[in-house]
Write a protein that holds these residues in place. Structure first.
Motif, short mmCIF file in Angstrom:
data_model
loop_
_atom_site.label_atom_id
_atom_site.label_comp_id
_atom_site.label_asym_id
_atom_site.label_seq_id
_atom_site.Cartn_x
_atom_site.Cartn_y
_atom_site.Cartn_z
N ASN A 10 0.84 -1.18 0.00
CA ASN A 10 0.00 0.00 0.00
C ASN A 10 0.89 1.24 0.00
O ASN A 10 2.06 1.18 0.38
CB ASN A 10 -0.90 -0.01 1.25
CG ASN A 10 -2.00 1.03 1.20
OD1 ASN A 10 -2.31 1.57 0.13
ND2 ASN A 10 -2.59 1.32 2.34
N ARG B 153 0.19 8.14 3.06
CA ARG B 153 0.50 9.57 2.94
C ARG B 153 1.01 10.08 4.28
O ARG B 153 0.61 9.60 5.34
CB ARG B 153 -0.75 10.36 2.52
CG ARG B 153 -1.32 9.93 1.17
CD ARG B 153 -0.41 10.35 0.03
NE ARG B 153 -0.97 10.01 -1.28
CZ ARG B 153 -0.74 8.88 -1.91
NH1 ARG B 153 0.03 7.95 -1.35
NH2 ARG B 153 -1.27 8.64 -3.10
N TYR C 241 -1.13 8.40 7.31
CA TYR C 241 -2.51 7.93 7.16
C TYR C 241 -2.72 7.30 5.79
O TYR C 241 -1.91 7.46 4.86
CB TYR C 241 -3.48 9.09 7.36
CG TYR C 241 -3.44 10.13 6.26
CD1 TYR C 241 -4.34 10.10 5.21
CD2 TYR C 241 -2.47 11.13 6.27
CE1 TYR C 241 -4.28 11.04 4.19
CE2 TYR C 241 -2.41 12.08 5.27
CZ TYR C 241 -3.31 12.03 4.22
OH TYR C 241 -3.24 12.95 3.22
N ASP C 242 -3.81 6.57 5.68
CA ASP C 242 -4.24 5.98 4.42
C ASP C 242 -5.35 6.85 3.86
O ASP C 242 -6.39 7.02 4.48
CB ASP C 242 -4.75 4.55 4.66
CG ASP C 242 -5.05 3.80 3.36
OD1 ASP C 242 -5.27 4.45 2.34
OD2 ASP C 242 -5.06 2.55 3.40
N ALA C 243 -5.13 7.41 2.68
CA ALA C 243 -6.10 8.33 2.09
C ALA C 243 -7.44 7.67 1.81
O ALA C 243 -8.46 8.35 1.63
CB ALA C 243 -5.54 8.91 0.79
N ALA C 244 -7.47 6.33 1.79
CA ALA C 244 -8.73 5.62 1.54
C ALA C 244 -9.66 5.67 2.74
O ALA C 244 -10.85 5.38 2.62
CB ALA C 244 -8.44 4.16 1.17
N TYR C 245 -9.12 6.03 3.91
CA TYR C 245 -9.93 6.10 5.13
C TYR C 245 -10.25 7.56 5.43
O TYR C 245 -9.35 8.38 5.63
CB TYR C 245 -9.17 5.50 6.32
CG TYR C 245 -9.03 3.99 6.26
CD1 TYR C 245 -9.89 3.16 6.94
CD2 TYR C 245 -8.02 3.42 5.50
CE1 TYR C 245 -9.76 1.79 6.88
CE2 TYR C 245 -7.87 2.04 5.43
CZ TYR C 245 -8.74 1.24 6.12
OH TYR C 245 -8.61 -0.13 6.04
N ASP D 222 -12.54 11.33 4.76
CA ASP D 222 -12.69 12.25 3.63
C ASP D 222 -11.94 13.56 3.82
O ASP D 222 -12.13 14.52 3.06
CB ASP D 222 -14.18 12.55 3.39
CG ASP D 222 -14.88 13.09 4.63
OD1 ASP D 222 -14.20 13.27 5.67
OD2 ASP D 222 -16.11 13.31 4.57
N ASN E 142 -8.53 15.96 3.74
CA ASN E 142 -7.25 15.97 3.06
C ASN E 142 -6.13 16.06 4.11
O ASN E 142 -6.37 16.13 5.32
CB ASN E 142 -7.16 17.11 2.05
CG ASN E 142 -7.26 18.49 2.69
OD1 ASN E 142 -6.77 18.72 3.81
ND2 ASN E 142 -7.88 19.44 1.99
N LYS F 284 -7.21 -1.57 13.60
CA LYS F 284 -8.46 -1.23 12.91
C LYS F 284 -9.68 -1.55 13.76
O LYS F 284 -10.80 -1.17 13.41
CB LYS F 284 -8.54 -1.98 11.58
CG LYS F 284 -7.49 -1.55 10.56
CD LYS F 284 -7.61 -2.36 9.28
CE LYS F 284 -6.56 -1.94 8.26
NZ LYS F 284 -6.64 -2.74 7.01
#
Length: 364
Positions: A163, A166, A211-215, A217, A219, A337
């Motif tokens: 993965n 960011r 962090y994971d941008a998929a988690y 909303d 920025n 998680k």
């Protein structure tokens, strides 16, 4: 005399160059696109395992003299709960511009030719065999290469499981209550990853988030600001920011693979060799670089052509020596998680819980 290009003079590249110079019949070109000292966006934490590796390399004391010593860790979860942990573990924080300069100069001292301000643009092949590298300063003939130029490397690109996370961080002076502890917080805007406060001196800290941008909303700047306000709050009343915020992607995996091409080995973040839970990459960079340098050196020292078949066992070596720690990080990530971490923090006084939390802090 064989010539090896080590591409990237960060921890992985310098470690590879140092081990290659153990072989007297190998010329080592250590190339970097920047000029040292160079800035690197990184939390700059040196784990106990990293310091052990540096000791084995013979430069542990040099690094310790320049670093800020860490004697404790603070780990926090959702809801503001935090536990302070102290143990026999030895850790440190050293700004990457200083660490990388020490490593690059040490590699040069041991015989590698450090070539700065030189970007490697392409690996040159003929009939499938590596014969050279193309740089912005011209072409160089080489017999082999070790690619260590970071997670955005295009030189030995391959589809690898993992993965890309960011990060965003900044530097501050005057933050209240800074001592000898690393601070790690698994707050909602970054969970299952974390935000951090790492002291670089008694008055200067770096603060960041991973962090994971998929988690979620938000920025990067929104997450960072929320982390500052909700976790640090009043501690920032007298703080002043140094410079500007900086961010970069972090390629992680718990299944190392695709680390070999004909004439080429891949080490460090160029092969996604970063802990999937903590995003700690200095230890794995040093460890994989040392393995790559030793392995490539032994192949060339025997007079063997560094074909894919001869180099292929390197991947298995990485899987044996480094992958167990990466898998352990992935197990922790899966636990983070769930509510398990926050539940554990409620019982932070228990010895078994503290030992687990110490492992997390030490890994970072």
């Amino acid at each position: 005399m064989k010539r090896v290009a080590v591409i990237g003079a960060g921890p992985a590249g310098c470690a590879a160059a140092i081990n290659l110079k153990k072989f007297s019949n190998i010329e080592v070109l250590l190339l970097d696109k920047a000029t040292f000292p160079r800035r690197k966006v990184c939390g700059s934490g040196l784990s106990p395992w990293t310091l052990e590796l540096l000791d084995r390399m013979g430069i542990g004391n040099t690094v310790r003299k320049a670093a800020y010593p860490i004697r404790a860790g603070i780990i926090g979860g959702v809801g503001g709960t935090a536990v302070e942990l102290r143990s026999h573990y030895e850790a440190a924080v050293l700004v990457r511009s200083q660490l990388d300069t020490i490593l690059a100069h040490e590699a040069a001292h041991r015989g590698a030719q450090l070539i700065e301000d030189t970007r490697v643009e392409e690996l040159i092949r003929e009939n499938g065999r590596l014969i050279g590298i193309k740089t912005n300063q011209g072409n160089l003939e080489v017999d082999a290469a070790i690619v260590c130029n970071g997670g955005t490397s295009k030189l030995a690109s391959a589809k690898r499981p993992g993965n890309t996370l960011r990060s965003l961080m900044g530097w501050y002076e005057g933050v209240d209550s800074i001592g000898d502890a690393l601070e790690i917080y698994f707050d909602p805007m970054v969970k299952p990853y974390y935000g951090w406060v790492f002291p670089e001196s008694q008055n200067r800290v770096n603060i960041g988030i991973c962090y994971d941008a998929a988690y979620g909303d938000l920025n990067a700047r929104q997450r960072f600001q929320q982390f500052i306000e909700e976790r640090l709050g009043k501690r920032m009343r007298h703080a002043s920011q140094i410079g500007y915020l900086m961010g970069h992607p972090i390629a992680v995996t718990h299944k190392p693979t695709a680390l070999v091409q004909a004439g080429v080995l891949v080490a460090g973040e160029a092969g996604n060799l970063v802990d999937p839970a903590t995003a700690e990459g200095i230890h794995t960079a040093l460890a994989s670089g040392l393995l790559a340098g030793e392995f490539m050196g032994s192949v060339l020292d025997r007079g063997t052509e560094p074909s894919f078949q001869k180099l292929a066992p390197y991947t298995q070596l990485i899987q044996k020596k480094i992958a167990p720690r990466l898998r352990a990080g992935n197990w922790f990530l899966q636990a983070a998680k769930t509510p398990i971490l926050d539940l554990a923090l409620r019982f932070g006084s228990l010895k078994s819980v503290q030992q687990t939390l110490l492992w997390v802090i030490a890994g970072v």
